[in-house]
Design a protein around this motif. Sequence first.
Motif, short mmCIF file in Angstrom:
data_model
loop_
_atom_site.label_atom_id
_atom_site.label_comp_id
_atom_site.label_asym_id
_atom_site.label_seq_id
_atom_site.Cartn_x
_atom_site.Cartn_y
_atom_site.Cartn_z
N CYS A 82 12.15 34.98 19.32
CA CYS A 82 11.19 34.67 20.36
C CYS A 82 11.86 34.80 21.72
N ASP A 83 11.10 35.28 22.72
CA ASP A 83 11.66 35.46 24.06
C ASP A 83 11.09 34.48 25.09
N ILE A 84 10.37 33.47 24.62
CA ILE A 84 9.79 32.50 25.56
C ILE A 84 10.88 31.82 26.37
N TRP A 85 12.04 31.58 25.75
CA TRP A 85 13.12 30.88 26.45
C TRP A 85 13.66 31.66 27.64
N ARG A 86 13.35 32.94 27.70
CA ARG A 86 13.79 33.75 28.83
C ARG A 86 12.94 33.55 30.09
N ILE A 87 11.81 32.89 29.94
CA ILE A 87 10.95 32.64 31.09
C ILE A 87 11.66 31.70 32.06
N GLU A 112 14.31 16.26 2.66
CA GLU A 112 15.29 15.29 3.17
C GLU A 112 14.85 14.69 4.49
N LEU A 113 14.15 15.47 5.29
CA LEU A 113 13.62 14.97 6.57
C LEU A 113 12.38 14.11 6.38
N ARG A 114 11.88 14.05 5.14
CA ARG A 114 10.67 13.30 4.80
C ARG A 114 9.45 13.86 5.56
N LEU A 115 9.40 15.17 5.66
CA LEU A 115 8.22 15.80 6.23
C LEU A 115 7.08 15.72 5.23
N ASN A 116 5.86 15.77 5.74
CA ASN A 116 4.69 15.68 4.87
C ASN A 116 4.37 17.00 4.17
N SER A 117 4.76 18.10 4.80
CA SER A 117 4.52 19.41 4.19
C SER A 117 5.39 20.44 4.90
N LEU A 118 5.41 21.64 4.33
CA LEU A 118 6.16 22.75 4.92
C LEU A 118 5.36 24.03 4.73
N SER A 119 5.25 24.81 5.79
CA SER A 119 4.60 26.11 5.68
C SER A 119 5.58 27.21 6.07
N PHE A 120 5.35 28.39 5.52
CA PHE A 120 6.18 29.56 5.81
C PHE A 120 5.31 30.66 6.42
N LEU A 121 5.84 31.37 7.40
CA LEU A 121 5.19 32.56 7.91
C LEU A 121 6.25 33.58 8.28
N ALA A 122 5.87 34.84 8.27
CA ALA A 122 6.80 35.90 8.62
C ALA A 122 6.99 35.96 10.13
N ALA A 123 8.15 36.38 10.56
CA ALA A 123 8.40 36.58 11.99
C ALA A 123 7.54 37.74 12.50
N ASP A 124 6.99 37.56 13.69
CA ASP A 124 6.23 38.63 14.33
C ASP A 124 7.22 39.62 14.93
N VAL A 125 7.14 40.87 14.51
CA VAL A 125 8.07 41.88 15.01
C VAL A 125 7.34 43.08 15.62
N THR A 126 6.02 42.95 15.83
CA THR A 126 5.26 44.11 16.30
C THR A 126 4.46 43.87 17.57
N SER A 127 4.11 42.62 17.90
CA SER A 127 3.19 42.38 19.01
C SER A 127 3.94 42.13 20.31
N ASP A 128 3.16 41.96 21.40
CA ASP A 128 3.76 41.61 22.69
C ASP A 128 3.59 40.11 22.98
N ALA A 129 3.29 39.32 21.94
CA ALA A 129 3.20 37.87 22.11
C ALA A 129 4.60 37.29 22.28
N GLU A 135 15.14 48.67 19.39
CA GLU A 135 15.56 48.69 17.99
C GLU A 135 16.71 47.73 17.70
N ASP A 136 17.65 47.59 18.65
CA ASP A 136 18.79 46.69 18.39
C ASP A 136 18.34 45.25 18.29
N GLN A 137 17.38 44.85 19.14
CA GLN A 137 16.86 43.49 19.08
C GLN A 137 15.99 43.29 17.84
N LEU A 138 15.20 44.30 17.53
CA LEU A 138 14.34 44.24 16.35
C LEU A 138 15.17 44.09 15.08
N SER A 139 16.29 44.78 15.02
CA SER A 139 17.13 44.74 13.82
C SER A 139 17.77 43.38 13.61
#
Length: 348
Positions: A42-47, A186-203, A212-216
């Motif tokens: 994610c590049d939000i931290w660059r803002i 171990e953190l005693r979370l109520n649930s866990l979800s998984f999703l793939a990293a977005d590697v195609t959008s401008d979000a 390509e180097d960043q994508l890789s």
Amino acid sequence: MSAGILEVQSASSDTTSPHYIHELPILVLFPHSRCNCRCVMCDIWRIRQVREITAADLEPHLASLRRLKVRWVVFSGGEPLMASDLPVLAHMLHGEGIRTTLLTAGLILEHHAARVVEHMDDVIVSIDGPAEIHDRIRGLPNAYRRLERGVHACRERCESMPIHGRCTVQKHNFRYLAATVRTAQELRLNSLSFLAADVTSDAFNRPVRWAEDQLSRVSLDAAEANELEGEIEALIHECQEEISSGFIRENPDKLRRIGRHFRSHLGQLRPAAPRCNAPWVSAVIESDGTVRPCFFHRPVGKIQEGTLDEILNSRNAVKFRSQLDVRHNETCRRCVCSLFLDAHNDKL
């Protein structure tokens, strides 16, 4: 009244259209533009410029939220806990009977625990794997321990506070799926979800496609995609109880879809859109007031130009929805974060 508002109102559409939004159950709100992590995916931290949705920004739209019957607001971003007016925003929304959810990286959750417990109905924390993996992905030392202290601080104040986890699967953690489940337990979370990293959008503050180097550094190569599919099958086999109980939010088919996402990015599979009706049942307001139909589609207006219902039902917005074929739209076919809300199921 500003010229922008007049323009939005004059462009309003026929209320009898099936693509006119009469009810908007879910609203995603970015109250702050910046983030205190340095995540590789994610590049939000660059803002650098700070933008916020303040109470003064939200107040003119409360009547619109009533008209749209908004029932659930998810605070996302950026890091919402960095927002100056977050408790006030949540208080205003609770005054309208709206459920509030905090989506946070958790670095400053301990410091804000009292306010979180008071003003949020539930919390979703980002968790990338066991401590060492989590720290590596977040780009900060002790990121996991800070998250852990934050979760515990919330639990100390309210044992029943629902706290869920969300893991973004990518190159640095795809070998640790089952270990991530154990870490979440171990953190005693109520649930866990998984999703793939977005590697195609401008979000996520990506104005252009990644080089390509960043994508890789985030996406998987062919050998790793093979390995990921093996890891997913191992997860399904080892965590049958967690899947059947709902602790893991995805069923086996949705988990396997993560592997197919990386396969399609490699050109080995044709991308297939998930079942989704997000642009008809939800919207996203970014920290500068930009309104989007979802995280990934183009903006349809700004809250400085009119009320939310005027923006979502402008001629251009209704035209967008009427022409959107989710099954064949390229953005939808590569989506990693879909939403489907059944109109016949009142539960959110």
